[in-house]
Write an enzyme that holds these catalytic residues in place. Sequence first.
Site, PDB file in Angstrom:
ATOM      1  N   ASP A   1      -9.520   1.351 -25.230  1.00 41.04           N
ATOM      2  CA  ASP A   1      -9.645   1.417 -23.643  1.00 41.04           C
ATOM      3  C   ASP A   1      -9.549   2.675 -22.967  1.00 41.04           C
ATOM      4  OD1 ASP A   1     -10.323  -1.394 -23.558  1.00 41.04           O
ATOM      5  OD2 ASP A   1      -8.186  -1.983 -22.851  1.00 41.04           O
TER       6      ASP A   1
ATOM      7  N   ARG B   1      -3.143  -8.313 -21.276  1.00 45.37           N
ATOM      8  CA  ARG B   1      -4.219  -7.653 -22.319  1.00 45.37           C
ATOM      9  C   ARG B   1      -3.231  -7.076 -23.268  1.00 45.37           C
ATOM     10  NH1 ARG B   1      -9.411  -6.540 -21.707  1.00 45.37           N
ATOM     11  NH2 ARG B   1      -9.213  -4.398 -22.768  1.00 45.37           N
TER      12      ARG B   1
ATOM     13  N   PRO C   1       0.891  -1.157   0.055  1.00 41.60           N
ATOM     14  CA  PRO C   1      -0.133  -0.059  -0.153  1.00 41.60           C
ATOM     15  C   PRO C   1       0.797   1.095   0.055  1.00 41.60           C
ATOM     16  CG  PRO C   1      -0.059  -1.167   2.318  1.00 41.60           C
ATOM     17  CD  PRO C   1       0.554  -1.935   1.169  1.00 41.60           C
TER      18      PRO C   1
ATOM     19  N   GLU D   1       1.434  -8.106   8.747  1.00 41.27           N
ATOM     20  CA  GLU D   1       1.761  -6.397   8.806  1.00 41.27           C
ATOM     21  C   GLU D   1       2.629  -6.209   7.664  1.00 41.27           C
ATOM     22  OE1 GLU D   1       0.407  -4.236  10.439  1.00 41.27           O
ATOM     23  OE2 GLU D   1      -0.995  -5.647  11.113  1.00 41.27           O
TER      24      GLU D   1
HETATM   25  N1  SAM Z   1       1.050  -2.713   7.597  1.00 44.89           N
HETATM   26  C1  SAM Z   1       0.837  -2.495   6.291  1.00 44.89           C
HETATM   27  C2  SAM Z   1       0.463  -1.158   5.981  1.00 44.89           C
HETATM   28  O1  SAM Z   1      -0.241  -0.809   6.675  1.00 44.89           O
HETATM   29  O2  SAM Z   1       1.060  -0.560   5.199  1.00 44.89           O
HETATM   30  C3  SAM Z   1      -0.180  -3.423   5.710  1.00 44.89           C
HETATM   31  C4  SAM Z   1       0.134  -4.556   5.469  1.00 44.89           C
HETATM   32  S1  SAM Z   1      -1.296  -5.504   4.499  1.00 44.89           S
HETATM   33  C5  SAM Z   1      -2.184  -6.273   5.584  1.00 44.89           C
HETATM   34  C6  SAM Z   1      -0.180  -7.122   3.993  1.00 44.89           C
HETATM   35  C7  SAM Z   1       0.357  -7.057   2.606  1.00 44.89           C
HETATM   36  O3  SAM Z   1      -1.000  -6.867   1.414  1.00 44.89           O
HETATM   37  C8  SAM Z   1       1.101  -6.139   2.206  1.00 44.89           C
HETATM   38  O4  SAM Z   1       2.418  -6.323   2.554  1.00 44.89           O
HETATM   39  C9  SAM Z   1       1.183  -5.937   0.854  1.00 44.89           C
HETATM   40  O5  SAM Z   1       1.937  -6.989   0.014  1.00 44.89           O
HETATM   41  C10 SAM Z   1      -0.380  -6.392   0.803  1.00 44.89           C
HETATM   42  N2  SAM Z   1      -1.221  -5.352   0.336  1.00 44.89           N
HETATM   43  C11 SAM Z   1      -2.250  -4.626   1.044  1.00 44.89           C
HETATM   44  N3  SAM Z   1      -2.999  -3.412   0.605  1.00 44.89           N
HETATM   45  C12 SAM Z   1      -2.269  -3.322  -0.580  1.00 44.89           C
HETATM   46  C13 SAM Z   1      -2.474  -2.404  -1.564  1.00 44.89           C
HETATM   47  N4  SAM Z   1      -3.342  -1.645  -1.681  1.00 44.89           N
HETATM   48  N5  SAM Z   1      -1.907  -2.629  -2.719  1.00 44.89           N
HETATM   49  C14 SAM Z   1      -0.852  -3.679  -2.998  1.00 44.89           C
HETATM   50  N6  SAM Z   1      -0.536  -4.526  -1.997  1.00 44.89           N
HETATM   51  C15 SAM Z   1      -1.024  -4.528  -0.781  1.00 44.89           C
END
Ligand code: SAM
Length: 251
Positions: free
Chosen positions: A168, A153, A88, A115
């Site tokens: 697209d 795609r 994220p 996490e």
């Molecule tokens: N503690 C992290 C934070 O607040 O940034 C969130 C961890 S999340 C529960 C677990 C995993 O989900 C991350 O390490 C990532 O690989 C994936 N993930 C969660 N949200 C994502 C997003 N919006 N885009 C891409 N990967 C995501």
Amino acid sequence: MQITVVTLFPELVRAVMHSGMPRVAESQGAMALATVNPRDFAQDRHRTVDDRPFGGGPGMLLKPETLAAAIRAAKAENSEAAVWLLSPQGVRLDRDLVAAVATQPGLILVCGRYEGVDQRVVDALVDQEVSIGDYVLSGGELGAMVLIDAVVRRLPGVLGDAESVVQDSFETARLDHPHYTRPECWEDRAVPAVLLGGNHRVIEAWRAGQRGLNTARHRPDLFYGQGLDDRARAELTAAWAPEALWQTNEP
Ligand code: SAM
């Protein structure tokens, strides 16, 4: 293109290949998917891949040793690929990023869980962090699947009609125009008459107008990005005055 996904849930990621364009791409040989599971690199009898964070706090982190070993194994098999961590905190995935990576011979996608991952692995082995939006998923797998679907795609020969990609949404900083199929009238709603007239020049002008209008309504940031330029003015004219176009007799 070779895509390798580092994941604790290979069966989940693999599901993206079961239907639609990823399946076509794989059957044509345009794309191959491999997965590497960090659990296969665990040394203890419980096959541990996570541990508590230093400094306390909730949740667990993916351990550096097993995750790094999995990424290195992926790199050994997919040596020309960049390593992207789904996160994220990464750059937001968009059309340009998808288009750029689709021209590469390979890509390694690392899926976090819990996490997240130990920062030292990010520093040592990750080329780029990529987010699929401003919300938090419980793992990177769905993000990897989104990326795979968007990339395939764009691989040459995968879509039956290469024009589909060109038309697209986002290809030219515009959303797509509305589409209609038979019947001509459904529940008292008629297909726009311009689409039934057979004048392709007028139809294309109408569609361009609708793309502009759609974008101005739903994504003003894209539409007004360059100010109200000549293109935007022409589109709005075409959108608001389709009858004028429709009445033209030019071929
Ligand atoms: N503690 C992290 C934070 O607040 O940034 C969130 C961890 S999340 C529960 C677990 C995993 O989900 C991350 O390490 C990532 O690989 C994936 N993930 C969660 N949200 C994502 C997003 N919006 N885009 C891409 N990967 C995501």
